[in-house]
Design an enzyme around this catalytic site. Sequence first.
Site, PDB file in Angstrom:
ATOM      1  N   SER A  15       7.363   8.246 -10.168  1.00  0.00           N
ATOM      2  CA  SER A  15       8.203   8.162  -8.973  1.00  0.00           C
ATOM      3  C   SER A  15       7.659   7.130  -7.990  1.00  0.00           C
ATOM      4  CB  SER A  15       8.294   9.538  -8.307  1.00  0.00           C
ATOM      5  OG  SER A  15       9.057   9.475  -7.130  1.00  0.00           O
TER       6      SER A  15
ATOM      7  N   ARG B  18      13.841  17.497  -9.044  1.00  0.00           N
ATOM      8  CA  ARG B  18      12.483  18.060  -9.017  1.00  0.00           C
ATOM      9  C   ARG B  18      12.252  18.868  -7.747  1.00  0.00           C
ATOM     10  NH1 ARG B  18       9.109  13.144  -8.818  1.00  0.00           N
ATOM     11  NH2 ARG B  18       7.379  14.596  -8.626  1.00  0.00           N
TER      12      ARG B  18
ATOM     13  N   LYS C 209       7.637   0.919  -6.313  1.00  0.00           N
ATOM     14  CA  LYS C 209       6.771  -0.201  -5.964  1.00  0.00           C
ATOM     15  C   LYS C 209       6.996  -1.387  -6.897  1.00  0.00           C
ATOM     16  CE  LYS C 209       4.769   1.753  -2.464  1.00  0.00           C
ATOM     17  NZ  LYS C 209       5.096   1.265  -1.099  1.00  0.00           N
TER      18      LYS C 209
ATOM     19  N   LYS D 131       0.860  -1.180   0.000  1.00  0.00           N
ATOM     20  CA  LYS D 131       0.000   0.000   0.000  1.00  0.00           C
ATOM     21  C   LYS D 131       0.891   1.223   0.000  1.00  0.00           C
ATOM     22  CE  LYS D 131      -1.460   3.266   3.180  1.00  0.00           C
ATOM     23  NZ  LYS D 131      -0.576   4.027   4.109  1.00  0.00           N
ATOM     24  N   HIS D 132       0.410   2.306  -0.619  1.00  0.00           N
ATOM     25  CA  HIS D 132       1.147   3.570  -0.611  1.00  0.00           C
ATOM     26  C   HIS D 132       0.184   4.712  -0.335  1.00  0.00           C
ATOM     27  CE1 HIS D 132       4.209   6.542  -1.657  1.00  0.00           C
ATOM     28  NE2 HIS D 132       3.236   7.205  -2.263  1.00  0.00           N
ATOM     29  N   SER D 133       0.629   5.679   0.466  1.00  0.00           N
ATOM     30  CA  SER D 133      -0.162   6.876   0.749  1.00  0.00           C
ATOM     31  C   SER D 133       0.541   8.096   0.196  1.00  0.00           C
ATOM     32  CB  SER D 133      -0.349   7.043   2.263  1.00  0.00           C
ATOM     33  OG  SER D 133      -0.894   8.323   2.564  1.00  0.00           O
TER      34      SER D 133
ATOM     35  N   THR E 176       6.801   7.633   7.584  1.00  0.00           N
ATOM     36  CA  THR E 176       6.745   6.336   8.253  1.00  0.00           C
ATOM     37  C   THR E 176       8.115   5.936   8.800  1.00  0.00           C
ATOM     38  OG1 THR E 176       4.916   5.643   6.834  1.00  0.00           O
ATOM     39  CG2 THR E 176       6.139   3.900   7.946  1.00  0.00           C
TER      40      THR E 176
END
Length: 436
Positions: free
Chosen positions: A183, A168, A188, A81-83, A120
């Site tokens: 990115s 960037r 992932k 999962k990614h936030s 995290t």
Amino acid sequence: MIPQEIIRRKRDGLHLDPEEISGFVEALSSGQISEGQAAAFAMAVFFRGMSRDETVALTLAMRDSGDVLSWNEVGKPIADKHSTGGVGDNVSLMLAPIVAACGLAVPMISGRGLGHTGGTLDKLEAIPGYNVMPDEMLFRKAVRDAGCAIIGQTGDLAPADKRLYAIRDVTATVDSIPLITASILSKKLAAGLETLVLDVKVGNGAFMQDMEEARSLARSLVDVANGAGLPTAALITDMNQPLGDAAGNAVEILNCLDFLHGRKAGTRLEDVVMCFAAEMLVQSGVVGTLEDGRAKAAEALASGQAVEAFARMVTALGGPVDFVQRPAQYLPAAPVVVPVPAGQSGWLTSCGTRDVGMIVVELGGGRRKPSDTVDPSVGLSGILPLGTRVEKGEPIAFVHAASQDAAARAVDRVLESYTVDTVTADIAPVICERIT
């Protein structure tokens, strides 16, 4: 491949072929592209955009710029999962061990705090000994032993992304949807995932301020991930208030343990964690429906298997063996803890969520520049959710600070960030939309 020709073509709004993109990324990785050329390319993409096929090609090229992991020996579905980042958002800390207890393997590559959002890795580094940058052998062992491992991006995973992102960051091209998409997904894909779920935040505490922006980013991420061969879904979630009742590093680890012990039932945080657990379990084929996924996740939580998985992950990555049993012995505590008293009686109706995140940064719990040292002990706890009725003088949060002066400033800033009104207001649901 002539770099300036690639830049010129994108500057003029022309479509780049996969071979052109892969050649540019390969040259970027090997140092044949100057920083000026990389910055010009990023700016051309920022203004001209990229098609889905171009973004897929950029994502795959950045994935292939370094190692691509394989998890064949694990024998479990590989999921993650990614936030996009928020305030009081420690979902990953609970989600990974919950779904690991349900039979998934979660090799989670996470990041540090960015701007007003918490990181995290910064939270996990509040745990003494926890190694957020293990070598590949230890990373694999942790995933095998615990079912999950939350670590940082190593230099061998998508190094082209690491170089392009640094450029960037100093050229005002961070908020380009194609570049954000490539990115996130290149890292992932390099981690060897089989499925992915995305938490795209929207609101005054998110990088995407309105639904249209959030929807565009979610759609780009889902379409490009699927185009790159990674089955992906996204949930758009509300960030018009802190997600959990704590914001900081050590305080969010304590919040995580409270959650894993079943002490956060009925909260917006629980809704998000359990919805994402269900999505991951359905996508991986462990259950057939979202309802069954939520039930299985709830069982892992209630049985204690989830907190056991978290404990194994901490131990496998160098943390104390008895950390889950005695967290207060190991986590740093701020020397000053003071309440934030409500200035009047009424309902909490709105929150400047970005401001709350910046209060944590100002206390020392985040970074103003990359070289800053983070104080893991500071932050906010006991944050009341919007819609709560408070009486004058009742705490709406508690400040954890390094000094009385810092605490006093933070109390004033928190009070400025919240509105207490004599009438209630509609509070946005925490799950806004599902994108597949």
